[in-house]
Design a protein around this motif. Structure first.
Motif, PDB file in Angstrom:
ATOM      1  N   LEU A  80      30.785 -51.081  -8.369  1.00  0.00           N
ATOM      2  CA  LEU A  80      29.848 -50.973  -7.696  1.00  0.00           C
ATOM      3  C   LEU A  80      28.854 -50.900  -6.060  1.00  0.00           C
ATOM      4  O   LEU A  80      29.906 -52.735  -6.297  1.00  0.00           O
ATOM      5  N   ILE A  81      29.571 -50.448  -5.001  1.00  0.00           N
ATOM      6  CA  ILE A  81      29.591 -50.862  -3.329  1.00  0.00           C
ATOM      7  C   ILE A  81      28.301 -50.305  -3.238  1.00  0.00           C
ATOM      8  O   ILE A  81      28.028 -49.399  -2.481  1.00  0.00           O
ATOM      9  N   GLY A  82      27.789 -51.007  -2.343  1.00  0.00           N
ATOM     10  CA  GLY A  82      27.097 -51.453  -1.399  1.00  0.00           C
ATOM     11  C   GLY A  82      26.760 -51.174  -0.158  1.00  0.00           C
ATOM     12  O   GLY A  82      28.054 -51.370   0.172  1.00  0.00           O
ATOM     13  N   GLN A  83      25.647 -51.460   0.930  1.00  0.00           N
ATOM     14  CA  GLN A  83      26.617 -51.185   2.066  1.00  0.00           C
ATOM     15  C   GLN A  83      26.589 -52.655   2.485  1.00  0.00           C
ATOM     16  O   GLN A  83      27.652 -52.778   3.235  1.00  0.00           O
ATOM     17  N   GLY A  84      26.002 -53.856   2.016  1.00  0.00           N
ATOM     18  CA  GLY A  84      26.217 -55.245   2.741  1.00  0.00           C
ATOM     19  C   GLY A  84      25.169 -56.050   2.498  1.00  0.00           C
ATOM     20  O   GLY A  84      24.067 -55.454   1.681  1.00  0.00           O
ATOM     21  N   PRO A  85      25.786 -57.208   2.633  1.00  0.00           N
ATOM     22  CA  PRO A  85      24.996 -58.756   2.025  1.00  0.00           C
ATOM     23  C   PRO A  85      23.276 -58.501   2.553  1.00  0.00           C
ATOM     24  O   PRO A  85      23.381 -58.408   4.603  1.00  0.00           O
ATOM     25  N   GLY A  86      22.383 -58.719   1.642  1.00  0.00           N
ATOM     26  CA  GLY A  86      20.924 -58.739   2.721  1.00  0.00           C
ATOM     27  C   GLY A  86      20.828 -60.193   3.275  1.00  0.00           C
ATOM     28  O   GLY A  86      21.386 -61.324   3.230  1.00  0.00           O
ATOM     29  N   GLU A  87      18.932 -60.678   3.148  1.00  0.00           N
ATOM     30  CA  GLU A  87      19.258 -61.838   3.357  1.00  0.00           C
ATOM     31  C   GLU A  87      19.395 -63.468   2.423  1.00  0.00           C
ATOM     32  O   GLU A  87      19.651 -64.177   3.263  1.00  0.00           O
ATOM     33  N   THR A  88      18.713 -62.727   0.977  1.00  0.00           N
ATOM     34  CA  THR A  88      19.367 -63.428  -0.271  1.00  0.00           C
ATOM     35  C   THR A  88      20.306 -63.782  -0.244  1.00  0.00           C
ATOM     36  O   THR A  88      20.979 -64.665  -0.356  1.00  0.00           O
ATOM     37  N   GLU A  89      21.596 -62.925  -0.374  1.00  0.00           N
ATOM     38  CA  GLU A  89      22.725 -62.735  -0.349  1.00  0.00           C
ATOM     39  C   GLU A  89      23.504 -63.550   0.550  1.00  0.00           C
ATOM     40  O   GLU A  89      24.335 -64.387  -0.084  1.00  0.00           O
ATOM     41  N   ASP A  90      23.084 -63.857   1.609  1.00  0.00           N
ATOM     42  CA  ASP A  90      23.603 -64.549   2.503  1.00  0.00           C
ATOM     43  C   ASP A  90      23.503 -65.537   2.525  1.00  0.00           C
ATOM     44  O   ASP A  90      24.210 -66.412   3.051  1.00  0.00           O
TER      45      ASP A  90
END
Length: 229
Positions: free
Chosen positions: A44-54
């Protein structure tokens, strides 16, 4: 095979975590690498990390990740069976009202990060790719891909994989806050897409069955509760 793949992924991860191929490393807290089953049939490929992922350093662990897990549960897919990653590894942000907010990755950023996604694909060698959102689909399936017109349709991935794009879970979150009817329609579409993924995996003799009893997540329980209120 799994041990060799884990060793190869560890080596690639070490290189990727130190990436400075574009300017995103300057504003991101850390690179967010993919995680999951290195022998996965489905990536599964998403766009990019968000704030929590960062902040945490793991993909799809924020509110959108909770939505993703809920849909997977309902589709009968155990998240741990997948390899989950993003087209870019650092949080892409813009400044609004004095704070950082998510933005779509730029073409140059996706291009700079391509080496890491290609490395993940080479190591995991998935049979099925699921692109969450238009930026991921355009990076993996084709630049002209239109998520509203082509969502849920099987395409060919960069190495001949069966590839399918669906709405990003963050899109579902935005709809849930703004338009309940539209959210229900989009949620059903995403659920249908993931059920199609499970069926495609089954055609290869691979089960993605969830290990969670009853297979339904918190978001679905919330939906039912709100519907009865």
């Amino acid at each position: 095979m799994e041990v060799a793949r884990e060793q190869a992924m560890d080596q690639l991860r070490g290189q990727g975590l130190a990436c400075m191929r574009c300017d995103l490393y300057k504003s991101g807290t850390q690179a967010v690498w993919g995680e999951g089953n290195v022998d996965a049939a489905v990536m599964l490929i998403g766009q990019g990390p968000g704030e929590t992922e960062d902040a945490v350093g793991r993909p799809f662990v924020g509110p959108a990740g909770e939505m993703l897990t809920a849909v997977l549960d309902e589709a009968g897919i155990d998240r741990r069976q997948l390899w989950i990653t993003n087209t870019i590894k650092h949080w892409a942000t813009a400044i609004q009202h004095g704070r950082r907010v998510n933005r779509a990755p730029r073409v140059g950023e996706v291009r700079a990060c391509r080496i890491w996604l290609e490395g993940e694909l080479a190591i995991v060698q998935p049979k099925i790719l699921v692109c969450a959102g238009a930026p991921a689909a355009q990076a993996v399936i084709g630049k002209q891909f239109r998520i509203t017109d082509e969502r849920g349709q099987w395409r060919s991935g960069p190495n001949g994989e069966a590839a399918l794009a669906t709405f990003h879970p963050s899109y579902l979150l935005r709809l849930r806050s703004a338009d309940r009817e539209a959210f229900e329609h989009a949620y059903a579409a995403v659920l249908s897409d993931f059920k199609a993924v499970a069926e495609r995996a089954a055609s290869f003799g691979i089960s993605l069955a969830s290990s969670i009893p009853n297979g339904r997540g918190a978001i679905e329980n919330e939906r039912r509760a709100e519907g009865s209120s």
